[in-house]
Design a protein around this motif. Structure first.
Motif, PDB file in Angstrom:
ATOM      1  N   ALA A  10      33.292  58.723   5.382  1.00 13.11           N
ATOM      2  CA  ALA A  10      34.708  58.351   5.463  1.00 13.11           C
ATOM      3  C   ALA A  10      34.892  57.104   6.315  1.00 13.11           C
ATOM      4  N   ALA A  11      34.145  56.995   7.407  1.00 17.30           N
ATOM      5  CA  ALA A  11      34.259  55.811   8.277  1.00 17.30           C
ATOM      6  C   ALA A  11      33.835  54.549   7.531  1.00 17.30           C
ATOM      7  N   LEU A  12      32.791  54.649   6.709  1.00 16.29           N
ATOM      8  CA  LEU A  12      32.345  53.506   5.910  1.00 16.29           C
ATOM      9  C   LEU A  12      33.445  53.077   4.937  1.00 16.29           C
ATOM     10  N   PHE A  13      34.022  54.029   4.220  1.00 16.80           N
ATOM     11  CA  PHE A  13      35.071  53.694   3.259  1.00 16.80           C
ATOM     12  C   PHE A  13      36.339  53.200   3.943  1.00 16.80           C
ATOM     13  N   ARG A  14      36.651  53.738   5.110  1.00 13.84           N
ATOM     14  CA  ARG A  14      37.807  53.240   5.873  1.00 13.84           C
ATOM     15  C   ARG A  14      37.622  51.759   6.202  1.00 13.84           C
ATOM     16  N   LYS A  15      36.443  51.411   6.679  1.00  9.82           N
ATOM     17  CA  LYS A  15      36.179  50.024   7.061  1.00  9.82           C
ATOM     18  C   LYS A  15      36.227  49.105   5.838  1.00  9.82           C
ATOM     19  N   ILE A  16      35.616  49.519   4.738  1.00 11.01           N
ATOM     20  CA  ILE A  16      35.605  48.698   3.522  1.00 11.01           C
ATOM     21  C   ILE A  16      37.027  48.549   2.973  1.00 11.01           C
ATOM     22  N   ASN A  17      37.794  49.637   2.924  1.00 12.13           N
ATOM     23  CA  ASN A  17      39.168  49.568   2.420  1.00 12.13           C
ATOM     24  C   ASN A  17      40.037  48.652   3.267  1.00 12.13           C
ATOM     25  N   LYS A  18      39.911  48.778   4.587  1.00 11.10           N
ATOM     26  CA  LYS A  18      40.719  47.949   5.486  1.00 11.10           C
ATOM     27  C   LYS A  18      40.381  46.470   5.325  1.00 11.10           C
ATOM     28  N   GLU A  19      39.097  46.154   5.223  1.00 10.96           N
ATOM     29  CA  GLU A  19      38.683  44.768   5.020  1.00 10.96           C
ATOM     30  C   GLU A  19      39.153  44.247   3.663  1.00 10.96           C
ATOM     31  N   LEU A  20      39.050  45.064   2.639  1.00 12.35           N
ATOM     32  CA  LEU A  20      39.484  44.663   1.307  1.00 12.35           C
ATOM     33  C   LEU A  20      40.985  44.353   1.278  1.00 12.35           C
ATOM     34  N   PHE A  84      54.045  50.436  -4.181  1.00  9.19           N
ATOM     35  CA  PHE A  84      53.325  49.829  -3.066  1.00  9.19           C
ATOM     36  C   PHE A  84      52.338  50.854  -2.536  1.00  9.19           C
ATOM     37  N   TYR A  85      51.071  50.438  -2.398  1.00  8.70           N
ATOM     38  CA  TYR A  85      49.994  51.310  -1.939  1.00  8.70           C
ATOM     39  C   TYR A  85      49.574  50.866  -0.544  1.00  8.70           C
ATOM     40  N   PHE A  86      49.857  51.695   0.461  1.00  8.83           N
ATOM     41  CA  PHE A  86      49.519  51.384   1.847  1.00  8.83           C
ATOM     42  C   PHE A  86      48.360  52.252   2.297  1.00  8.83           C
ATOM     43  N   LEU A  87      47.445  51.669   3.068  1.00  5.59           N
ATOM     44  CA  LEU A  87      46.403  52.471   3.698  1.00  5.59           C
ATOM     45  C   LEU A  87      47.022  53.209   4.876  1.00  5.59           C
ATOM     46  N   ARG A  88      46.751  54.496   4.953  1.00  5.08           N
ATOM     47  CA  ARG A  88      47.319  55.306   6.035  1.00  5.08           C
ATOM     48  C   ARG A  88      46.868  54.793   7.408  1.00  5.08           C
ATOM     49  N   ASP A  89      45.634  54.325   7.517  1.00  2.00           N
ATOM     50  CA  ASP A  89      45.124  53.820   8.796  1.00  2.00           C
ATOM     51  C   ASP A  89      45.917  52.605   9.267  1.00  2.00           C
ATOM     52  N   ILE A  90      46.276  51.716   8.352  1.00  6.75           N
ATOM     53  CA  ILE A  90      47.058  50.530   8.723  1.00  6.75           C
ATOM     54  C   ILE A  90      48.461  50.941   9.150  1.00  6.75           C
ATOM     55  N   LEU A  91      49.064  51.896   8.448  1.00  6.96           N
ATOM     56  CA  LEU A  91      50.392  52.371   8.841  1.00  6.96           C
ATOM     57  C   LEU A  91      50.355  53.008  10.232  1.00  6.96           C
ATOM     58  N   LYS A  92      49.284  53.750  10.535  1.00  8.84           N
ATOM     59  CA  LYS A  92      49.146  54.341  11.869  1.00  8.84           C
ATOM     60  C   LYS A  92      49.020  53.247  12.928  1.00  8.84           C
ATOM     61  N   ASP A  93      48.223  52.199  12.632  1.00 11.83           N
ATOM     62  CA  ASP A  93      48.059  51.092  13.578  1.00 11.83           C
ATOM     63  C   ASP A  93      49.392  50.397  13.861  1.00 11.83           C
ATOM     64  N   LYS A  94      50.221  50.259  12.845  1.00 11.90           N
ATOM     65  CA  LYS A  94      51.521  49.582  12.980  1.00 11.90           C
ATOM     66  C   LYS A  94      52.621  50.535  13.445  1.00 11.90           C
ATOM     67  N   SER A 135      35.855  68.191   9.040  1.00  8.95           N
ATOM     68  CA  SER A 135      34.579  67.480   8.990  1.00  8.95           C
ATOM     69  C   SER A 135      34.347  66.795   7.643  1.00  8.95           C
ATOM     70  N   GLN A 136      35.189  67.069   6.652  1.00  8.91           N
ATOM     71  CA  GLN A 136      35.033  66.484   5.318  1.00  8.91           C
ATOM     72  C   GLN A 136      36.339  65.821   4.892  1.00  8.91           C
ATOM     73  N   GLY A 137      36.230  64.676   4.204  1.00  7.03           N
ATOM     74  CA  GLY A 137      37.373  63.996   3.612  1.00  7.03           C
ATOM     75  C   GLY A 137      38.306  63.366   4.635  1.00  7.03           C
ATOM     76  N   TYR A 138      39.295  62.642   4.124  1.00  3.78           N
ATOM     77  CA  TYR A 138      40.391  62.137   4.947  1.00  3.78           C
ATOM     78  C   TYR A 138      41.537  61.728   4.035  1.00  3.78           C
ATOM     79  N   ASN A 139      42.723  61.679   4.615  1.00  7.07           N
ATOM     80  CA  ASN A 139      43.929  61.305   3.891  1.00  7.07           C
ATOM     81  C   ASN A 139      43.957  59.787   3.798  1.00  7.07           C
ATOM     82  N   LEU A 140      43.868  59.263   2.587  1.00  4.91           N
ATOM     83  CA  LEU A 140      43.581  57.858   2.353  1.00  4.91           C
ATOM     84  C   LEU A 140      44.795  56.946   2.385  1.00  4.91           C
ATOM     85  N   SER A 141      45.852  57.272   1.627  1.00  6.93           N
ATOM     86  CA  SER A 141      46.916  56.293   1.439  1.00  6.93           C
ATOM     87  C   SER A 141      48.293  56.924   1.361  1.00  6.93           C
TER      88      SER A 141
END
Length: 175
Positions: A10-20, A84-94, A135-141
């Motif tokens: 999940a951490a790998l995909f979070r980083k790739i999604n955020k960069e993308l 509009f598709y927002f990454l949940r991690d970016i919304l949390k950061d903002k 320990s598995q998965g995460y809420n993506l968007s």
């Protein structure tokens, strides 16, 4: 326990999604959050003159449909649905969470949020409700379905300027 879908994956995909989203696609919108306490409601709970917080610039993915022309008593206009598709991690950061009635400004149009979906999960597992714990998965968007608002409907800001600059008696820049 599943072989894939753990926190390292999940951490790998979070980083790739955020960069993308932020560095490669680089589409940003202005998000206006509705101030419910300052919006006066009528008898039916509807607010005619709504008040919004200052906008927050957020990177996103945009999926829009073709515009449909509308003819009514006030003349010709158009409507369009945009997702509009927002990454949940970016919304949390903002520190922003979209709700129905908020406004998203993109492509010189204001879009009112109609529906919100929060059901895209990595590896198909929601860590908040899955029996195996977090320990598995995460809420993506967060997906916001919107429609284009008429310009007269919203009074977000007056970003136009006309006239002469008092200090130099010159015309403003851009005219």
């Amino acid at each position: 326990m599943a072989l894939f879908g753990g926190q390292r994956d999940a951490a790998l995909f979070r980083k790739i999604n955020k960069e993308l989203i932020t560095d490669i696609i680089d589409t940003e919108v202005y998000f206006y959050k509705l101030i419910i306490d300052e919006t006066k409601a009528n008898l039916y709970g509807e607010g005619k003159n709504k008040t919004y917080y200052n906008p927050v610039k957020i990177p996103t993915l945009v999926d829009r449909t073709n515009a449909e022309q509308i003819f009514d008593d006030f003349g010709s206009s158009y409507t369009r649905n945009v997702n509009f598709y927002f990454l949940r991690d970016i919304l949390k950061d903002k520190n922003v969470y979209p709700e129905v009635g908020d406004v998203i400004e993109w492509n010189d149009e204001q879009h009112i949020v109609d529906v919100i979906f929060t059901n895209q999960f990595f590896a198909g597992k929601n860590p908040d409700t899955w029996d195996g714990g977090d320990s598995q998965g995460y809420n993506l968007s967060v997906i916001c379905e919107t429609h284009v608002a008429k310009r007269s409907q919203l009074q977000l800001k007056d970003d136009f300027r006309a006239g002469v600059n008092d200090n130099t008696n010159d015309l403003p820049v851009g005219i």
